[in-house]
Scaffold this motif. Structure first.
Motif, PDB file in Angstrom:
ATOM      1  N   HIS A   1      54.237  26.065  46.215  1.00  0.00           N
ATOM      2  CA  HIS A   1      54.104  24.768  46.882  1.00  0.00           C
ATOM      3  C   HIS A   1      53.487  23.697  45.981  1.00  0.00           C
ATOM      4  O   HIS A   1      53.838  22.518  46.093  1.00  0.00           O
ATOM      5  N   ALA A   2      52.554  24.095  45.125  1.00  0.00           N
ATOM      6  CA  ALA A   2      51.827  23.108  44.319  1.00  0.00           C
ATOM      7  C   ALA A   2      52.236  23.111  42.854  1.00  0.00           C
ATOM      8  O   ALA A   2      51.721  22.307  42.073  1.00  0.00           O
ATOM      9  N   GLY A   3      53.132  24.009  42.466  1.00  0.00           N
ATOM     10  CA  GLY A   3      53.588  24.051  41.083  1.00  0.00           C
ATOM     11  C   GLY A   3      52.872  25.110  40.264  1.00  0.00           C
ATOM     12  O   GLY A   3      51.750  25.523  40.581  1.00  0.00           O
ATOM     13  N   GLU A   4      53.519  25.558  39.210  1.00  0.00           N
ATOM     14  CA  GLU A   4      52.978  26.617  38.357  1.00  0.00           C
ATOM     15  C   GLU A   4      51.671  26.214  37.689  1.00  0.00           C
ATOM     16  O   GLU A   4      50.851  27.062  37.342  1.00  0.00           O
ATOM     17  N   SER A   5      51.475  24.917  37.495  1.00  0.00           N
ATOM     18  CA  SER A   5      50.272  24.454  36.800  1.00  0.00           C
ATOM     19  C   SER A   5      49.128  24.145  37.755  1.00  0.00           C
ATOM     20  O   SER A   5      48.101  23.603  37.336  1.00  0.00           O
ATOM     21  N   ALA A   6      49.274  24.477  39.033  1.00  0.00           N
ATOM     22  CA  ALA A   6      48.208  24.215  40.002  1.00  0.00           C
ATOM     23  C   ALA A   6      46.926  24.915  39.562  1.00  0.00           C
ATOM     24  O   ALA A   6      46.944  26.107  39.238  1.00  0.00           O
ATOM     25  N   PRO A   7      45.797  24.194  39.510  1.00  0.00           N
ATOM     26  CA  PRO A   7      44.535  24.814  39.077  1.00  0.00           C
ATOM     27  C   PRO A   7      44.001  25.779  40.139  1.00  0.00           C
ATOM     28  O   PRO A   7      43.641  25.366  41.241  1.00  0.00           O
ATOM     29  N   ILE A   8      43.990  27.053  39.788  1.00  0.00           N
ATOM     30  CA  ILE A   8      43.535  28.094  40.711  1.00  0.00           C
ATOM     31  C   ILE A   8      42.196  28.641  40.249  1.00  0.00           C
ATOM     32  O   ILE A   8      42.047  29.054  39.093  1.00  0.00           O
ATOM     33  N   GLN A   9      41.226  28.623  41.131  1.00  0.00           N
ATOM     34  CA  GLN A   9      39.920  29.215  40.870  1.00  0.00           C
ATOM     35  C   GLN A   9      39.841  30.530  41.628  1.00  0.00           C
ATOM     36  O   GLN A   9      39.812  30.564  42.853  1.00  0.00           O
ATOM     37  N   ARG A  10      39.839  31.640  40.876  1.00  0.00           N
ATOM     38  CA  ARG A  10      39.668  32.944  41.513  1.00  0.00           C
ATOM     39  C   ARG A  10      38.226  33.085  41.962  1.00  0.00           C
ATOM     40  O   ARG A  10      37.293  32.700  41.249  1.00  0.00           O
ATOM     41  N   CYS A  11      38.053  33.630  43.127  1.00  0.00           N
ATOM     42  CA  CYS A  11      36.726  33.771  43.711  1.00  0.00           C
ATOM     43  C   CYS A  11      35.856  34.690  42.847  1.00  0.00           C
ATOM     44  O   CYS A  11      36.178  35.864  42.631  1.00  0.00           O
ATOM     45  N   GLN A  12      34.762  34.147  42.334  1.00  0.00           N
ATOM     46  CA  GLN A  12      33.857  34.936  41.493  1.00  0.00           C
ATOM     47  C   GLN A  12      33.146  36.026  42.283  1.00  0.00           C
ATOM     48  O   GLN A  12      32.830  37.085  41.743  1.00  0.00           O
ATOM     49  N   VAL A  13      32.901  35.783  43.558  1.00  0.00           N
ATOM     50  CA  VAL A  13      32.246  36.796  44.397  1.00  0.00           C
ATOM     51  C   VAL A  13      33.151  38.012  44.561  1.00  0.00           C
ATOM     52  O   VAL A  13      32.702  39.158  44.442  1.00  0.00           O
ATOM     53  N   HIS A  14      34.442  37.763  44.810  1.00  0.00           N
ATOM     54  CA  HIS A  14      35.388  38.874  44.904  1.00  0.00           C
ATOM     55  C   HIS A  14      35.496  39.618  43.573  1.00  0.00           C
ATOM     56  O   HIS A  14      35.602  40.847  43.550  1.00  0.00           O
ATOM     57  N   LYS A  15      35.497  38.867  42.478  1.00  0.00           N
ATOM     58  CA  LYS A  15      35.596  39.507  41.164  1.00  0.00           C
ATOM     59  C   LYS A  15      34.402  40.427  40.916  1.00  0.00           C
ATOM     60  O   LYS A  15      34.567  41.566  40.471  1.00  0.00           O
ATOM     61  N   ARG A  16      33.197  39.939  41.192  1.00  0.00           N
ATOM     62  CA  ARG A  16      32.007  40.787  41.040  1.00  0.00           C
ATOM     63  C   ARG A  16      32.150  42.057  41.884  1.00  0.00           C
ATOM     64  O   ARG A  16      31.890  43.169  41.413  1.00  0.00           O
ATOM     65  N   ARG A  17      32.538  41.869  43.121  1.00  0.00           N
ATOM     66  CA  ARG A  17      32.649  42.996  44.054  1.00  0.00           C
ATOM     67  C   ARG A  17      33.664  44.022  43.553  1.00  0.00           C
ATOM     68  O   ARG A  17      33.416  45.231  43.586  1.00  0.00           O
ATOM     69  N   ASN A  18      34.813  43.549  43.079  1.00  0.00           N
ATOM     70  CA  ASN A  18      35.856  44.454  42.613  1.00  0.00           C
ATOM     71  C   ASN A  18      35.410  45.241  41.389  1.00  0.00           C
ATOM     72  O   ASN A  18      35.689  46.445  41.271  1.00  0.00           O
ATOM     73  N   VAL A  19      34.720  44.563  40.457  1.00  0.00           N
ATOM     74  CA  VAL A  19      34.245  45.254  39.257  1.00  0.00           C
ATOM     75  C   VAL A  19      33.192  46.298  39.623  1.00  0.00           C
ATOM     76  O   VAL A  19      33.261  47.460  39.182  1.00  0.00           O
ATOM     77  N   LEU A  20      32.240  45.920  40.428  1.00  0.00           N
ATOM     78  CA  LEU A  20      31.141  46.823  40.778  1.00  0.00           C
ATOM     79  C   LEU A  20      31.613  48.014  41.585  1.00  0.00           C
ATOM     80  O   LEU A  20      30.998  49.096  41.527  1.00  0.00           O
ATOM     81  N   ASN A  21      32.700  47.873  42.328  1.00  0.00           N
ATOM     82  CA  ASN A  21      33.220  48.990  43.123  1.00  0.00           C
ATOM     83  C   ASN A  21      33.674  50.157  42.259  1.00  0.00           C
ATOM     84  O   ASN A  21      33.791  51.285  42.753  1.00  0.00           O
ATOM     85  N   HIS A  22      33.927  49.899  40.981  1.00  0.00           N
ATOM     86  CA  HIS A  22      34.352  50.970  40.068  1.00  0.00           C
ATOM     87  C   HIS A  22      33.169  51.706  39.446  1.00  0.00           C
ATOM     88  O   HIS A  22      33.363  52.741  38.788  1.00  0.00           O
ATOM     89  N   LEU A  23      31.967  51.201  39.630  1.00  0.00           N
ATOM     90  CA  LEU A  23      30.804  51.726  38.923  1.00  0.00           C
ATOM     91  C   LEU A  23      29.920  52.589  39.816  1.00  0.00           C
ATOM     92  O   LEU A  23      29.936  52.475  41.046  1.00  0.00           O
ATOM     93  N   THR A  24      29.143  53.437  39.174  1.00  0.00           N
ATOM     94  CA  THR A  24      28.173  54.242  39.898  1.00  0.00           C
ATOM     95  C   THR A  24      26.966  53.385  40.264  1.00  0.00           C
ATOM     96  O   THR A  24      26.749  52.310  39.695  1.00  0.00           O
ATOM     97  N   ASP A  25      26.187  53.856  41.210  1.00  0.00           N
ATOM     98  CA  ASP A  25      24.986  53.124  41.617  1.00  0.00           C
ATOM     99  C   ASP A  25      24.027  52.918  40.453  1.00  0.00           C
ATOM    100  O   ASP A  25      23.276  51.930  40.420  1.00  0.00           O
TER     101      ASP A  25
END
Length: 315
Positions: free
Chosen positions: A146-170
């Motif tokens: 809808h907005a074009g290939e060059s649309a500025p997308i900000q990936r959620c940093q909170v989700h990124k942290r959560r996804n990375v940490l889910n792979h790690l041990t406590d």
């Protein structure tokens, strides 16, 4: 009887959203409203009517005059379905729930239908704005359609942290979380990217899965940094979809009174009503007076409107 209860419709909906069950609400007001003959079934009918009207108002509201510097889109599982919500952020940092869609999964078709609906209601996708997403590929594909290939997308940093940490041990989570927080807190794009790249290399030795999770879409988690507005306090919330998650956290308690879920618009009505309750608590971000930096940077990066409109027509 129904027409005589009309003035109570808004009150019934409001009380139910505050947590009263239909039976308790009927007991609480029956002594004052005997003339209306309210029973549990009548209250339920009034809630259905009121919640459907509120949902319709939200989903049909015209957006022709709406000017957004950011559009946040997130999806959450709800009673066996995925509910996708779109939240607009105006240049004065007031936030508004624009619409919701229900689907069996978070897929590009569901998200695209939600965005197409916003277009039909007058939202101009040729205007430069930041798109803040939770990271799902379906969301990104729909936005670019809808907005074009060059649309500025900000990936959620909170989700990124959560996804990375889910792979790690406590054992390793605290140290890695601290490193991620420190990297994203850096104001300079090059410095933040360098910190993340160093962490990525170290994670390859510690846990390759966590490293791949960090590397996937990492550049898009730094979009606000690249826009040179990360030092502006009002731009900080633009790096996450937390405001939608917070709204959905209110939806849960509101909807716990519904014991049986049916087809039709039941889920949309309850989720929509819960989100509207949450919207009443929305506040402008601290430091919103400085937000003009974001639209200016977006305008500088955006392709000419006629080119974007032409690409959208071809696609």
């Amino acid at each position: 009887m129904f027409h005589r209860c009309e003035p109570l419709t808004g009150t019934v909906c409001e009380k139910l959203m505050l947590g009263l069950s239909t039976s308790k609400y009927g007991q609480a007001i029956r002594q004052f409203t005997e003339a209306y003959g309210l029973e549990k079934s009548a209250v339920s009918e009034h809630f259905i009517e009121a919640s459907r009207a509120k949902l319709r108002d939200m989903m049909e509201r015209r957006l022709d005059q709406t000017r957004l510097c950011a559009l946040r889109i997130d999806a959450t599982p709800f009673e066996g379905q995925q509910m996708v919500a779109a939240l607009g952020v105006a240049q004065d940092q007031w936030k508004t729930i624009l619409g919701i869609r229900q689907g069996a999964t978070e897929n590009a078709t569901v998200v695209s239908e939600l965005l197409s609906d916003l277009v039909s209601r007058g939202l101009d996708f040729t205007e430069p704005r930041l798109y803040v997403l939770d990271g799902g590929k379906a969301l990104s594909a729909a936005v670019k359609k809808h907005a074009g290939e060059s649309a500025p997308i900000q990936r959620c940093q909170v989700h990124k942290r959560r996804n990375v940490l889910n792979h790690l041990t406590d054992e390793h989570k605290p140290a890695v979380a601290k490193r991620l927080n420190a990297a994203y807190a850096l104001e300079d794009y090059a410095a933040a990217k360098q910190a993340l790249n160093i962490l990525h290399r170290e994670l390859m030795d510690l846990n390759p899965s966590a490293a791949r999770s960090l590397g996937e879409g990492m550049e898009e988690t730094l979009t606000v940094h690249r826009l040179h507005v990360s030092r502006c306090n009002s731009a900080r919330p633009s790096t996450s979809t937390n405001v939608i998650e917070s709204a959905f956290s209110i939806v849960g308690p509101v909807c716990k009174k519904a014991k049986r879920w049916h087809g039709g618009d039941q889920r949309e009505r309850w989720v929509g009503s819960g989100l509207l309750v949450a919207a009443k608590q929305f506040r402008r971000v601290t430091g919103y007076q400085q937000i003009p930096a974001l639209p200016r940077e977006l305008e500088a990066l955006a392709p000419p409107k006629h080119e974007l409109a032409k690409r959208r027509k071809v696609s």
